[in-house]
Design a protein around this motif. Structure first.
Motif, PDB file in Angstrom:
ATOM      1  N   CYS A  43      -3.973  -3.592   3.404  1.00  0.00           N
ATOM      2  CA  CYS A  43      -3.646  -2.190   3.669  1.00  0.00           C
ATOM      3  C   CYS A  43      -4.835  -1.297   3.306  1.00  0.00           C
ATOM      4  O   CYS A  43      -5.449  -1.471   2.254  1.00  0.00           O
ATOM      5  CB  CYS A  43      -2.416  -1.805   2.834  1.00  0.00           C
ATOM      6  SG  CYS A  43      -2.036  -0.048   2.874  1.00  0.00           S
ATOM      7  N   GLY A  68      -4.730   1.616   2.400  1.00  0.00           N
ATOM      8  CA  GLY A  68      -4.378   2.497   1.297  1.00  0.00           C
ATOM      9  C   GLY A  68      -4.324   1.789  -0.045  1.00  0.00           C
ATOM     10  O   GLY A  68      -4.910   2.254  -1.021  1.00  0.00           O
ATOM     11  N   CYS A  69      -3.653   0.643  -0.101  1.00  0.00           N
ATOM     12  CA  CYS A  69      -3.359   0.021  -1.403  1.00  0.00           C
ATOM     13  C   CYS A  69      -3.956  -1.363  -1.570  1.00  0.00           C
ATOM     14  O   CYS A  69      -3.824  -1.962  -2.639  1.00  0.00           O
ATOM     15  CB  CYS A  69      -1.849  -0.044  -1.611  1.00  0.00           C
ATOM     16  SG  CYS A  69      -1.029  -1.213  -0.504  1.00  0.00           S
ATOM     17  N   CYS A  89       0.580   0.135   4.821  1.00  0.00           N
ATOM     18  CA  CYS A  89       1.802  -0.609   4.527  1.00  0.00           C
ATOM     19  C   CYS A  89       3.013   0.312   4.445  1.00  0.00           C
ATOM     20  O   CYS A  89       2.909   1.541   4.558  1.00  0.00           O
ATOM     21  CB  CYS A  89       1.652  -1.382   3.223  1.00  0.00           C
ATOM     22  SG  CYS A  89       1.721  -0.330   1.752  1.00  0.00           S
ATOM     23  N   CYS A 111       2.567   2.907   1.532  1.00  0.00           N
ATOM     24  CA  CYS A 111       1.513   3.904   1.762  1.00  0.00           C
ATOM     25  C   CYS A 111       1.855   4.871   2.908  1.00  0.00           C
ATOM     26  O   CYS A 111       1.377   6.000   2.931  1.00  0.00           O
ATOM     27  CB  CYS A 111       0.191   3.220   2.062  1.00  0.00           C
ATOM     28  SG  CYS A 111      -0.542   2.433   0.611  1.00  0.00           S
TER      29      CYS A 111
HETATM   30 ZN   LIG Z   1      -0.497   0.188   1.247  1.00  0.00          ZN
END
Ligand SMILES: [Zn+2]
Ligand SMILES: [Zn+2]
Lengths: 204, 204
Positions: A62, A64-65, A74, A77
């Protein structure tokens, strides 16, 4: 010590070797699993083969994370209800799940996918700590919550993170040491985790 | 107890479930293996997927010994130098390998691919004992050597075989009890196995 299986079909040897490559699987387990699949669970073997292929082809980290997802962002996120000002750093998806199960955290996550382990040659570079820093410096995150395990390696990982954020304009906190020292996060009951989140203290 | 991973990608859940299906792999190991493959060993995942597919598609049970082979007859069964008058019955390919490693047996094998285990619902029928009988009554085999393990289940298996061959015109012998009682064949050193083969005694 592995005995020499000179008469074993090459395809069987290949299968056993590829199973042996899995973490925690020795030669005996690999052989037992291979025989079991071929003799008693051909369907299980096919299902495993196909789910491996699909996972390899479709899952990615992901943006983001750093967790696993089929998309760019995901499930967590991309949830607009999460508090984007909080970023909780964990070692593994399992640890993330422990926090989620406590139902006491509504911020976002960053998953290191490992921990600093000098003995195994895993340092901040191997875990791409620079990406954690980039992620935390998106201009929205106001607080980084360090939720690494309370083990020697988890503590070392936390210290590296604390140092990295020390001269940045981001509040850095850590889970309250409400959990017994020396234990892995994933084995802690969710009540204790909820309490530790509530009592988190600023460390940087 | 498995925590609920509501936010886990379905492909990851599928992969974990198909790993959990393997013997000796629990939910924690399955998850650890899946994360490891996706994060650190994509190549290993692909290799495993492909070796599973190839094994499932190409390996079959040898028409002679019931072992795994890519052909109708395996390496050993198709070896014209082996003594076709001797048929050694073992539980697993690993046990067969132990005997081969002792370099003291030149006959053929029959691999049961399991052992009688009433507790697990595995009896002579589940192990297709009738095929052992057919194999032994090919008109060439003169002696059946029972080489099941010297464990409770191995002894039970041996007794079923002894009974089955009792009124047949085939000499039935068993490995000499030179190996410590209660131990698995595959853990026995080859010297002991060689000795036990030499000292085998007629039982039927
Ligand atoms: Zn994420
Ligand atoms: Zn064969």
């Amino acid at each position: 010590m592995d005995k020499n299986y000179r008469f074993e079909p090459e395809l069987m040897t290949d299968l056993i070797n590829s199973l042996k490559r899995l973490p925690g699987i020795g030669i005996r387990s690999a052989r037992r699993i291979a025989y079991h699949l071929l003799q008693h669970d051909l369907k299980g073997a096919s299902i495993l083969s196909s789910s491996l292929t699909k996972a390899v082809e479709n899952l990615r980290n992901c943006k983001g994370c750093n967790g696993f997802t089929e998309y760019d962002l995901c499930y967590i996120c991309s949830n607009q209800l999460r508090d984007k000002k909080l970023l909780c750093i964990v070692e593994t998806p399992t640890d993330q799940n422990s926090l989620e199960s406590s139902h006491s955290y509504k911020g976002l996550y960053y998953i290191l996918m490992g921990r600093v382990s000098p003995l195994e040659g895993i340092g901040p570079k191997e875990l791409s700590f620079h990406r954690v820093l980039d992620r935390a410096q998106d201009g929205i995150v106001e607080e980084v919550i360090i939720a690494t395990s309370f083990t020697a390696e988890g503590e070392t990982t936390a210290q590296f993170l604390i140092d990295m954020f020390s001269n940045k304009d981001i509040k850095t906190t850590r889970l309250a040491r409400g959990v017994p020292a020396g234990s892995e996060l994933e084995y802690i009951d969710t009540g204790t985790i909820a309490w530790a989140l509530l009592e988190r203290k600023q460390v940087g």
